[in-house]
Scaffold this motif. Structure first.
Motif: not given
Length: 448
Positions: A72-77, A29-31
Motif C-alpha cells: 500500500a505504501v512502498a512506492y510512495k515511501n 499490508s494486504t493490498v
C-alpha cells in the motif's frame, strides 16, 4: 572519510541500516499487487521476499527504522523520497531517483555486498542474508533507469529468471596501521538462522599513554555493529572478564546469558561502527588520550537469516600520533542519571540537565539505556539554541551515534538535557541498576 559517514543510526533490530530512516507508515499490508506492471513485480519478486519481513507496518523494525515497504505504501515511501543517510545526502541521492539507479540508495544497498564498493552507504541488504540474484538486481536497476513508474511495463521480466548470484571481490582484512594498534575478533562461525553477539576483552599492552587521531573499522558482511568499550575504574575484580575469551550473550537456544552480560554495566564507550567500513577522524590537532595498558571490550554482533553458517570477523585500527602534534586532548563524555524510578505498568519520561562548568566543545554523542527505554533525546540547555534537539534514538540495544561535522560548543552555564522515555511493562517499580532488568540513563560522547 567524512565524519558524516559515521553519523547514522545503529539501526533498530538489524534493519535500521536499511534504505534510510523516515517515510510514511503503512496501514495495509494486504493490498493486491498488480504483477502486470514492472513495479508490481519489483514488489512481489524483490521486496516481498527480501524486505517486507522486516519493513512491514506494525513491526518493531518498521517502527524503529520508519521505513514501511508494504504494497500500500512502498512506492510512495521509495520513489523521489530523500534519504536520511548522511553519505547518501551528501551525494545528492534519493531512495529511488527516477531515471538514475546509480543515484538511488535502494539500488546501492543491493550492490553493497561488494567489499570494494567505493562509497559507504551502510550495511548491504538484506542484512543477515545474502545478495539478491543478478536477475533481481538488474530488474530493479532497469525499472529505476526507465523512470521508476508505478504502472506499466518498462523492464524485461525475463531478467528475473537469472537466479545466479553476482560475483564480488573477496573480503580482505584491514591492514595494520603504520603508527598505532589493531584489535580484532574472529574469524568465528555464525550459526544458521541465529544472531550471534559476543564480547571479548583485548589488552592493548601500550607501555605509555597513546593519542588516537583516527579510528578505522572493517567487518565481514552481515555484521550489525562493532563497538569498543573500556571499563570504568570501579568494575569489581569478579566481574572483570578474562582477556581473549569470547563471551556470547546468547546461548545456542537463543536465551540470554545474563552472567556474560554483567561487564556491560561497567562499560565506557570509546568507538564503534555499524557499517562494513567505518571510523572517525578527529579534527586536526585533536586526539583521544588512552592511558597506558588500555583494556578494550570488543562487542561484535552478527545476524544470519540463511540456512547455512556464516563467517564473522571484525577489525579496528587505532591510528596514533605523537603527543607533540596534539593541541587539544579529547576526552570521553559521561553524563549519568541514577536518580529515577519507573512506576509499574506505566510510560514515564525522565528529564535531567547536565551543566558545563567551562566552555566545552562536543564532537560526538551517543547514549545508553536498557530494554524498557523507548526513546533517548538530548537537547541543548541554555543559550541561544536552548531546547534544540541535537541527538535522538529509539533503539536501546544499538543506539545512534551522532558525529558533529561542526562541533557543538557550549559555554559555561549551558548544558545538555536528557529526555528519556521508558515503558515499564512489569508489575514492579524499576530504577537505575546494572542488570538488564534494571534501567540506565547515560550520555556518552567525545569532547574537549
Amino acid at each position: 572519510m567524512s565524519n558524516s559517514a559515521f553519523s547514522r543510526s545503529l539501526v533498530a533490530a538489524y534493519a535500521a541500516a536499511a534504505i534510510a530512516c523516515g517515510g510514511a507508515a503503512g496501514t495495509d499490508s494486504t493490498v493486491a499487487v498488480d504483477e502486470t506492471s514492472t513495479f508490481g513485480l519489483v514488489q512481489s519478486k524483490v521486496l516481498a521476499n527480501n524486505c517486507t519481513n522486516c519493513h512491514t507496518s506494525g513491526s518493531s523494525f518498521a517502527t524503529e527504522s520508519g521505513l514501511v515497504l508494504d504494497p500500500a505504501v512502498a512506492y510512495k515511501n521509495l520513489v523521489s523520497v530523500a534519504s536520511h543517510d548522511a553519505t547518501a545526502q551528501a551525494d545528492g541521492m534519493l531512495r529511488v531517483t527516477p531515471g538514475n539507479a546509480d543515484r538511488s540508495l535502494l539500488y546501492q544497498k543491493l550492490i553493497l555486498w561488494d567489499p570494494n564498493h567505493p562509497r559507504n552507504y551502510g550495511a548491504p541488504m538484506p542484512l543477515g542474508g545474502e545478495s539478491l540474484s543478478s536477475g533481481q538486481i538488474q530488474f530493479v536497476k532497469a525499472w529505476i533507469n526507465a523512470g521508476a513508474p508505478q504502472t506499466g511495463q518498462v523492464a524485461d521480466a525475463g531478467l528475473l529468471q537469472n537466479l545466479s548470484k553476482p560475483v564480488y571481490s573477496t573480503f580482505t582484512p584491514l591492514a595494520v596501521p603504520l603508527n598505532g594498534y589493531q584489535v580484532k575478533v574472529g574469524p568465528f562461525d555464525v550459526a544458521p538462522r541465529f544472531e550471534r553477539e559476543l564480547f571479548v576483552r583485548r589488552d592493548l599492552r601500550n607501555p605509555a599513554p597513546i593519542y588516537v587521531s583516527r579510528f578505522e573499522t572493517k567487518m565481514r558482511p552481515n555484521s550489525h555493529h562493532l563497538l569498543l568499550y573500556t571499563f570504568t575504574p570501579n568494575i569489581p575484580s569478579v566481574v572483570m572478564p578474562a582477556p581473549d575469551v569470547i563471551r556470547d550473550i546468547r546461548r545456542p537456544d537463543g536465551s540470554m546469558d545474563f552472567i556474560a552480560m554483567l561487564p556491560m554495566g561497567y562499560h565506557t564507550f570509546v568507538a564503534g561502527s555499524m557499517t562494513p567500513t567505518g571510523g572517525y577522524q578527529f579534527p586536526q590537532g585533536i586526539a583521544l588520550e588512552l592511558p597506558a595498558n588500555t583494556t578494550f571490550d570488543l562487542n561484535s554482533h552478527y545476524v544470519n537469516t540463511t540456512g547455512g553458517s556464516l563467517t564473522g570477523e571484525v577489525f579496528a585500527n587505532l591510528h596514533t600520533v605523537d603527543k607533540s602534534t596534539v593541541s587539544k586532548i579529547a576526552h570521553t563524555l559521561f553524563f549519568n542519571n541514577e536518580s529515577f524510578t519507573l512506576p509499574p505498568k506505566q510510560i514515564t519520561t525522565v528529564t535531567k540537565t547536565f551543566t558545563m562548568a567551562s566552555t566545552t566543545t562536543i564532537l560526538m554523542l551517543t547514549s545508553h539505556m536498557h530494554k524498557h527505554g523507548q526513546s533517548f533525546v538530548v537537547k541543548i540547555a541554555g543559550g541561544p539554541r536552548n531546547g534544540e534537539v541535537v541527538y535522538q534514538t529509539t533503539d536501546w540495544a544499538d543506539p545512534a551515534i551522532k558525529i558533529f561535522d561542526q562541533p557543538l560548543v557550549l559555554q559555561a552555564g549551558q548544558g545538555l538535557t536528557s529526555v528519556v522515555t521508558y515503558n515499564n511493562t512489569t508489575s514492579s517499580a524499576i530504577s537505575f541498576g546494572l542488570t538488564s532488568e534494571d534501567e540506565m540513563n547515560i550520555i556518552y560522547g567525545y569532547y574537549y
